[in-house]
Motif scaffolding. Structure first.
Motif, PDB file in Angstrom:
ATOM      1  N   UNK A  23       2.986  -1.588   2.283  1.00  0.00           N
ATOM      2  CA  UNK A  23       3.993  -1.842   1.671  1.00  0.00           C
ATOM      3  C   UNK A  23       4.675  -0.352   1.858  1.00  0.00           C
ATOM      4  N   UNK A  24       5.943  -0.340   2.224  1.00  0.00           N
ATOM      5  CA  UNK A  24       6.740   0.921   2.533  1.00  0.00           C
ATOM      6  C   UNK A  24       8.012   0.693   1.669  1.00  0.00           C
ATOM      7  N   UNK A  25       8.076   1.716   0.781  1.00  0.00           N
ATOM      8  CA  UNK A  25       9.402   1.780  -0.265  1.00  0.00           C
ATOM      9  C   UNK A  25       9.799   0.222  -1.018  1.00  0.00           C
ATOM     10  N   UNK A  26       8.483  -0.216  -1.420  1.00  0.00           N
ATOM     11  CA  UNK A  26       8.542  -1.548  -2.298  1.00  0.00           C
ATOM     12  C   UNK A  26       9.027  -2.706  -1.379  1.00  0.00           C
ATOM     13  N   UNK A  27       8.812  -2.671   0.119  1.00  0.00           N
ATOM     14  CA  UNK A  27       9.013  -3.680   0.904  1.00  0.00           C
ATOM     15  C   UNK A  27       7.501  -3.980   1.727  1.00  0.00           C
ATOM     16  N   UNK A  28       7.135  -5.400   1.491  1.00  0.00           N
ATOM     17  CA  UNK A  28       5.936  -5.430   2.239  1.00  0.00           C
ATOM     18  C   UNK A  28       6.261  -5.537   3.956  1.00  0.00           C
ATOM     19  N   UNK A  57       1.517  -7.678  -3.751  1.00  0.00           N
ATOM     20  CA  UNK A  57       1.063  -6.448  -3.374  1.00  0.00           C
ATOM     21  C   UNK A  57       2.322  -5.448  -3.828  1.00  0.00           C
ATOM     22  N   UNK A  58       3.650  -5.667  -3.981  1.00  0.00           N
ATOM     23  CA  UNK A  58       4.512  -4.747  -4.460  1.00  0.00           C
ATOM     24  C   UNK A  58       4.149  -4.707  -5.890  1.00  0.00           C
ATOM     25  N   UNK A  59       4.136  -5.772  -6.595  1.00  0.00           N
ATOM     26  CA  UNK A  59       3.874  -5.656  -8.033  1.00  0.00           C
ATOM     27  C   UNK A  59       2.707  -4.727  -8.293  1.00  0.00           C
ATOM     28  N   UNK A  60       1.445  -4.838  -7.647  1.00  0.00           N
ATOM     29  CA  UNK A  60       0.436  -3.971  -7.837  1.00  0.00           C
ATOM     30  C   UNK A  60       0.757  -2.442  -7.506  1.00  0.00           C
ATOM     31  N   UNK A  61       1.412  -2.275  -6.534  1.00  0.00           N
ATOM     32  CA  UNK A  61       1.735  -0.758  -6.389  1.00  0.00           C
ATOM     33  C   UNK A  61       2.947  -0.290  -7.470  1.00  0.00           C
ATOM     34  N   UNK A 115       3.677   3.403  -7.815  1.00  0.00           N
ATOM     35  CA  UNK A 115       3.944   3.920  -6.560  1.00  0.00           C
ATOM     36  C   UNK A 115       5.014   2.838  -5.732  1.00  0.00           C
ATOM     37  N   UNK A 116       5.579   3.262  -4.881  1.00  0.00           N
ATOM     38  CA  UNK A 116       6.227   2.237  -3.924  1.00  0.00           C
ATOM     39  C   UNK A 116       5.898   1.972  -2.476  1.00  0.00           C
ATOM     40  N   UNK A 117       4.880   3.049  -2.138  1.00  0.00           N
ATOM     41  CA  UNK A 117       4.364   2.906  -0.778  1.00  0.00           C
ATOM     42  C   UNK A 117       2.965   3.043  -1.042  1.00  0.00           C
ATOM     43  N   UNK A 118       2.248   2.060   0.081  1.00  0.00           N
ATOM     44  CA  UNK A 118       0.689   2.154  -0.011  1.00  0.00           C
ATOM     45  C   UNK A 118       0.146   0.927   0.588  1.00  0.00           C
ATOM     46  N   UNK A 119      -1.010   0.824   0.793  1.00  0.00           N
ATOM     47  CA  UNK A 119      -1.690  -0.297   1.470  1.00  0.00           C
ATOM     48  C   UNK A 119      -2.589  -1.074   0.245  1.00  0.00           C
TER      49      UNK A 119
END
Length: 132
Positions: free
Chosen positions: A45-50, A18-22, A27-31
């Motif tokens: 994912x918030x700031x690169x952390x799931x 999920x982090x790699x996709x963002x 981006x580093x934050x998203x769903x």
């Protein structure tokens, strides 16, 4: 060891999907919604952390969505001349891969009320069916 020795790999990074996709989208934050063969994953994912506490696994995947589409489209595909469950399944799988999407704005999609119709050309000789 094979990767390091055969291609002289100097560095390697292991990262959550999920982090790699963002990161690939800048981006580093998203769903992230990930549709697998037999299940789906929703990972915030918030700031690169799931965030595992908020992640969800749904028990419907590509195969399940394809079977739902097979039920809906079989009569129309049979009228168009497709015969046999394998041929119908492969055609529906192709339709799903080419036409399915996740709405960016759910409320706007609801306002359309299922009015979106798309033409799909069948692989059996160019017949066109309407999906939607």
């Amino acid at each position: 060891e094979v990767a390091v020795n055969s291609v002289h790999l100097q560095r390697m990074m292991v990262m959550d999907e999920a982090v790699a996709v963002l990161i690939s989208t800048g981006r580093t934050t998203g769903i992230i919604f990930s549709l697998k063969e037999d299940h789906s994953l929703i990972v915030p994912v918030f700031e690169g952390v799931p965030i595992p506490e908020a992640s969800r696994r749904l028990h419907i995947g590509q195969a399940g969505t394809c079977m739902l589409l097979v039920k809906e489209l079989t009569p129309q595909l049979e009228k168009a001349g497709l015969k046999g469950s394998f041929e119908i399944y492969k055609t529906v799988q192709d339709i799903r891969e080419k036409l399915a999407y996740v709405a960016e704005n759910y409320e706007e999609e609801l306002k359309k009320g299922g009015e979106t119709k798309v033409e799909y050309t069948l692989p059996n000789g160019g017949q066109v069916i309407t999906v939607g």
